[in-house]
Write a protein that holds these residues in place. Structure first.
Motif, mmCIF file in Angstrom:
data_model
loop_
_atom_site.group_PDB
_atom_site.id
_atom_site.type_symbol
_atom_site.label_atom_id
_atom_site.label_comp_id
_atom_site.label_asym_id
_atom_site.label_seq_id
_atom_site.Cartn_x
_atom_site.Cartn_y
_atom_site.Cartn_z
ATOM 1 N N GLY A 86 0.791 -1.225 0.000
ATOM 2 C CA GLY A 86 0.000 0.000 0.000
ATOM 3 C C GLY A 86 0.821 1.273 0.000
ATOM 4 N N ARG A 87 2.157 1.139 -0.088
ATOM 5 C CA ARG A 87 3.002 2.340 -0.001
ATOM 6 C C ARG A 87 2.734 3.313 -1.138
ATOM 7 N N GLU A 88 2.789 2.800 -2.381
ATOM 8 C CA GLU A 88 2.630 3.688 -3.538
ATOM 9 C C GLU A 88 1.227 4.288 -3.578
ATOM 10 N N ALA A 89 0.245 3.455 -3.200
ATOM 11 C CA ALA A 89 -1.135 3.943 -3.250
ATOM 12 C C ALA A 89 -1.310 5.129 -2.309
ATOM 13 N N ILE A 90 -0.630 5.106 -1.177
ATOM 14 C CA ILE A 90 -0.743 6.224 -0.229
ATOM 15 C C ILE A 90 -0.100 7.477 -0.831
ATOM 16 N N LEU A 91 1.067 7.312 -1.444
ATOM 17 C CA LEU A 91 1.710 8.464 -2.108
ATOM 18 C C LEU A 91 0.780 9.043 -3.161
ATOM 19 N N ARG A 92 0.212 8.165 -3.956
ATOM 20 C CA ARG A 92 -0.637 8.649 -5.047
ATOM 21 C C ARG A 92 -1.902 9.309 -4.520
ATOM 22 N N THR A 93 -2.345 8.899 -3.365
ATOM 23 C CA THR A 93 -3.495 9.554 -2.752
ATOM 24 C C THR A 93 -3.138 10.970 -2.311
ATOM 25 N N ILE A 145 7.293 16.927 -0.771
ATOM 26 C CA ILE A 145 7.869 16.170 -1.876
ATOM 27 C C ILE A 145 7.606 14.683 -1.646
ATOM 28 N N LEU A 146 6.980 14.054 -2.638
ATOM 29 C CA LEU A 146 6.707 12.625 -2.558
ATOM 30 C C LEU A 146 7.751 11.903 -3.396
ATOM 31 N N LEU A 147 8.550 11.081 -2.746
ATOM 32 C CA LEU A 147 9.611 10.386 -3.470
ATOM 33 C C LEU A 147 9.283 8.903 -3.525
ATOM 34 N N ASP A 148 9.088 8.393 -4.738
ATOM 35 C CA ASP A 148 8.801 6.969 -4.909
ATOM 36 C C ASP A 148 10.040 6.314 -5.516
ATOM 37 N N HIS A 149 10.744 5.542 -4.717
ATOM 38 C CA HIS A 149 11.980 4.893 -5.176
ATOM 39 C C HIS A 149 12.897 5.865 -5.903
ATOM 40 N N GLY A 179 17.795 2.229 -9.711
ATOM 41 C CA GLY A 179 18.564 2.175 -10.943
ATOM 42 C C GLY A 179 19.675 3.203 -11.049
ATOM 43 N N LEU A 180 19.962 3.943 -9.974
ATOM 44 C CA LEU A 180 21.033 4.934 -10.038
ATOM 45 C C LEU A 180 22.328 4.338 -9.506
ATOM 46 N N ASP A 181 23.459 4.853 -9.990
ATOM 47 C CA ASP A 181 24.719 4.357 -9.449
ATOM 48 C C ASP A 181 25.017 5.077 -8.131
ATOM 49 N N ILE A 182 26.075 4.598 -7.447
ATOM 50 C CA ILE A 182 26.340 5.082 -6.089
ATOM 51 C C ILE A 182 26.462 6.600 -6.015
ATOM 52 N N VAL A 215 9.151 6.526 -0.313
ATOM 53 C CA VAL A 215 9.125 5.074 -0.417
ATOM 54 C C VAL A 215 10.508 4.706 -0.907
ATOM 55 N N ALA A 216 11.284 4.095 -0.028
ATOM 56 C CA ALA A 216 12.701 3.916 -0.322
ATOM 57 C C ALA A 216 12.930 2.678 -1.166
ATOM 58 N N ASP A 217 14.086 2.648 -1.831
ATOM 59 C CA ASP A 217 14.425 1.527 -2.677
ATOM 60 C C ASP A 217 14.868 0.337 -1.827
ATOM 61 N N THR A 218 15.570 0.621 -0.727
ATOM 62 C CA THR A 218 16.007 -0.456 0.159
ATOM 63 C C THR A 218 15.676 -0.072 1.590
#
Lengths: 501, 313
Positions: A297-304, A423-427, A431-434, A457-460
């Motif tokens: 439900g993480r993304e759905a909350i951001l999109r809300t 600011i809503l950050l989704d992943h 796919g980015l380098d270090i 919503v973090a990548d890791t």
């Protein structure tokens, strides 16, 4: 009988599978667990023939094999029951079961439907499903469809010499507890005819069903535990298996947030099927991270919050104002900026250049009576290219041709230059380098210092812990636990996984 | 220079090559007077193609253009005696409305534009049949000259149709390249999800694009009707295919987002040269649509961005 030895799979920039050893014996049920991105799906795809391994060997009964397609894998008895239902809903049950294999029923150029129905009934009996094979699939419940998928895979029995290996990808995610029990007893019975590989986020279910469990992390199999020795805690620890490098996320640089300024407030918000009864407050200067497995439900909350999805009940307040009209436009005007996961689709417009992308959400500010001030736009773009160190030859460069990290910076510049402070950050680092990741982390800290609130919503999980002030753990759309952690007293990876699975 | 880098330059290279081929075979073709009259003759089609450009630029299409133009020829002829120059306003508003209806059906009822515009085109055609009683109508020449004479005269050897076309080109170019609306069109055409996620009113932009297309189709019809001094529900038949060809050959692909009105100018000129070369090479006039049909298929196959289309039905 089925064995992978030192299997490798490499995608551009990602080493998805690293020397994976995996075997399954006749009649065995093997569990496969790991965090999002640990390599489970890639491994499954290699097993059922959607991907070809770049290194290592795949062998059945000691004989090396190489599948170019899922169809070839099926010819060797390996079938997949898909998580996202692969049945075509406007076809009948029997048409679905024999999709692509109708030839056996063809008499004088036409399909003998009676024969197909008879054969389908036989397959449905294997999964104890007593329905008319001529039923249109759309009329079935999700649990029934899951069984039809299994019946479809079991047709391999008649087609293939030798034993079957059946992959079950999150088969329980849409089932009720009783349905899950029915499915499990059926799978246990079917072990007389086939071996099963069971992938699930639900740790208790994996342990309940599997004879052995493989634990994956970062593309490697880190452990294999027999059921007798398996304990949920121990496996969860193996799944995360490392301490965070505090240095990397520069936790010391994290500033406390302002508890008196609430930017976004959700009050008992629900959207059936996505999330339910979610309450949270995002403050100025705060990074609030939503943590959970895929589909929690993480993304759905951001999109809300951004207004792309309208909740059924509850109140969403932005800067104290209860939202009534949903829609991205109103959100943008209220100062919300959305950095989507699909950067190339929802983030930047490929085919438009750097300054065109940066002013896309704020053209009103760079125009008079609808006529654009190109000079001002370019000046803005030059300014932000310098501030964020965006690597582009000039402001006229097509954003579609920039690297992922620079595209992400353009998206962030779009929102920050327009004064967005939610600011809503989704992943954001997917796919980015270090190096590019570190730049994004720096920007997150800068935005907080400027008084912006960030919903992440973090990548890791490491990223979640390293960057955030507050972490809300979600499971199946419900809030499970809220962690507040100043640098030095943050929750551990294990704490998070414990509430997630 | 790779083929990929060369691709944006194909249209004008094609144009020059065609002019050279026809010019070498028939030097008369290159006489200034001949070229000017060729360009003047193509102007109604060009104006229709200008409108079509906006529909295609956002990734849609407008199949109603020809019928809207037909309807306008009838409207203009009927309204001229009573309203004089006001007839022009009636025509423009009618086209605008037709286009807006297409846009509304496409964005609110989610009917793909190739169907919604086809249906609206059917309505426009039928309106023309009803109003005209299915007959060809004629304008009173004095009345026409008083109200629309300025469109079809000639000054310093330049026919006024060309001036009208050039003015509309300048206007639409400005709209496309220098305004918030034009930028929004580009964003919707090149990346609709990102445009929506940036808070752009995507639906309104699309409706406006179709309205603009309808309006320009109406102006094309108006010019054509003034030129021929009359109107009929079939007067502009045969325009649709070449108008689409002009946009696509000019370098605005069906998937939208790139190209624009300047490309359409080049595309229209290509169509004009092909059309007149058929006269020179004595290709039967009835074969024109055949030729344009084939060019259309080739142009689409060559220009479409297949990465944007996974499934084609």
């Amino acid at each position: 009988m089925y064995e992978l030895t030192k299997v490798d799979k490499v995608f551009p920039g990602v080493h998805a599978l690293k020397a994976v050893d995996f075997r399954i014996e006749r009649g065995e049920i093997v569990g496969l667990v790991g965090e999002n991105g640990a390599g489970k799906s890639t491994l499954m795809k290699v097993i059922y023939g959607a991907y070809q391994a770049d290194g290592g060997t795949v062998a059945i009964d000691g004989k090396p094999v190489r599948f170019q397609s899922p169809r070839q894998a099926m010819d060797h008895g390996i079938g997949m029951v898909f998580q996202e239902q692969s049945l075509i809903t406007n076809l009948t049950v029997m048409e679905n079961i024999f999709l692509g294999y109708e030839r056996q029923f063809v008499r004088f150029g036409v399909i003998d439907w009676t024969a197909m129905a008879r054969a389908a009934r036989q397959q449905l009996a294997k999964v104890k499903l007593d329905i008319d094979p001529a039923t249109v699939t759309a009329k079935l419940s999700f649990a029934q469809r899951q069984l039809v998928e299994l019946a479809k895979v079991l047709t391999l029995e008649e087609r293939v010499e030798g034993d079957l290996v059946i992959l079950l990808d999150e088969p329980t995610s849409v089932l009720s507890r009783t349905e899950v029990e029915l499915l499990f007893s059926l799978v246990r019975e079917l072990t007389s005819r086939a071996s099963f590989i069971f992938v699930s986020h639900r740790m208790d279910e994996v342990l309940e069903l599997s004879d052995r469990v493989y634990v994956m992390k970062d593309g490697e199999v880190v452990d294999m535990v027999p059921r007798a020795e398996a304990r949920v805690d121990a496996i969860q620890r193996k799944m995360v298996g490392r301490d965070i490098d505090k240095q990397y996320y520069r936790e010391q640089k994290q500033q406390p947030y302002d508890p008196d300024r609430v930017l976004v407030s959700l009050d008992r918000v629900s959207l059936p099927g996505r999330y339910s009864d979610i309450s949270l407050d995002l403050h100025a200067g705060e990074v609030l991270c939503l943590v959970g497995t895929e589909g929690a439900g993480r993304e759905a909350i951001l999109r809300t919050v951004f207004g792309l999805e309208k909740p059924d009940s509850g109140t969403v307040r932005i800067k104290g104002q209860a939202r009534r009209d949903f829609g991205a436009r109103a959100a943008v005007e209220a100062g919300v900026g959305y950095v989507p996961r699909e950067r190339k689709i929802e983030g930047i417009v490929g085919g438009m250049n750097v300054y065109e992308n940066m002013t896309l959400s704020q053209m009103g500010r760079y125009s008079t009576a609808g006529i654009l001030h190109l000079g001002k736009e370019r000046a803005l773009a030059r300014d932000w290219i310098r501030r964020l160190g965006i690597k582009t030859p000039d402001v006229f460069k097509d954003c579609g041709g920039l690297s992922g990290g620079n595209q992400q910076k353009v998206v962030l510049a779009k929102w920050r230059s327009g004064g967005s402070d939610i600011i809503l950050l989704d992943h954001p680092t997917r796919g980015l380098d270090i190096g590019a990741k570190e730049d994004v982390y720096d920007m997150v800290r800068e935005m907080c210092a400027d008084g912006a609130g960030i919903l992440l919503v973090a990548d890791t999980l490491e990223e979640a812990i390293g960057l955030s002030h507050t972490i809300l753990v979600l499971k199946d759309g419900e809030a499970r636990h809220l962690f507040r952690g100043a640098p030095g007293s943050k929750p551990s990876l294990f704490d998070l996984v414990h509430h997630m699975t | 220079m790779t083929l990929h880098q060369l691709k944006p330059h194909f249209p004008w290279i094609t144009l020059l090559a065609l002019v050279a081929v026809v010019g070498v075979a028939h030097p008369n073709f290159l006489l200034p007077a001949n070229l000017i009259s060729m360009v003047a003759d193509i102007m109604p089609l060009f104006i229709m193609a200008l409108g079509m450009t906006f529909a295609i630029y956002i990734g849609g299409i407008d199949l109603s253009s020809q019928s809207v133009a037909n309807m306008t020829t009838v409207l203009a002829t009927i309204a001229l005696p009573g309203l004089g120059l006001g007839a022009a306003l009636v025509c423009i508003l009618a086209g605008l409305t037709m286009g807006a209806v297409s846009g509304f059906v496409t964005t609110r009822l989610l009917v793909p534009s190739f169907v919604s515009t086809l249906a609206v085109g059917g309505i426009a055609y039928s309106v023309a049949q009803y109003l005209s009683g299915q007959r060809a109508l004629y304008m009173d020449v004095t009345l026409r000259d008083a109200s629309f004479g300025w469109m079809i005269g000639s000054s310093f050897g330049i026919p006024h149709e060309i001036v009208v076309g050039a003015a509309l080109l300048a206007l639409t170019w400005f709209l496309q390249s220098r305004t918030v609306f034009g930028r929004a069109l580009k964003a919707v055409g090149a990346g609709e999800p990102a445009a929506a996620a940036s808070g752009l009113p995507v639906r309104r932009i699309k409706v406006l694009a179709f309205a603009l297309s309808g309006m320009l189709a109406a102006i094309a019809g108006l010019l054509f009707s003034a030129k021929l001094s009359g109107g009929s529900p079939t007067l502009a038949n045969g325009f649709l295919l070449p108008a689409i060809v002009a946009v696509l050959v000019g370098g605005t692909p069906l998937t939208g987002g790139v190209g624009g009105v300047i490309n359409t100018l080049i595309g229209t000129l290509i169509v004009a040269v092909i059309r007149s070369s058929m006269l020179y090479f004595e290709v039967d006039a009835t074969m024109q649509q055949m030729v344009f049909g084939i060019i259309l298929i080739v142009a689409i196959a060559a220009t479409i961005d297949r990465s944007k289309m996974r499934i084609v039905k």
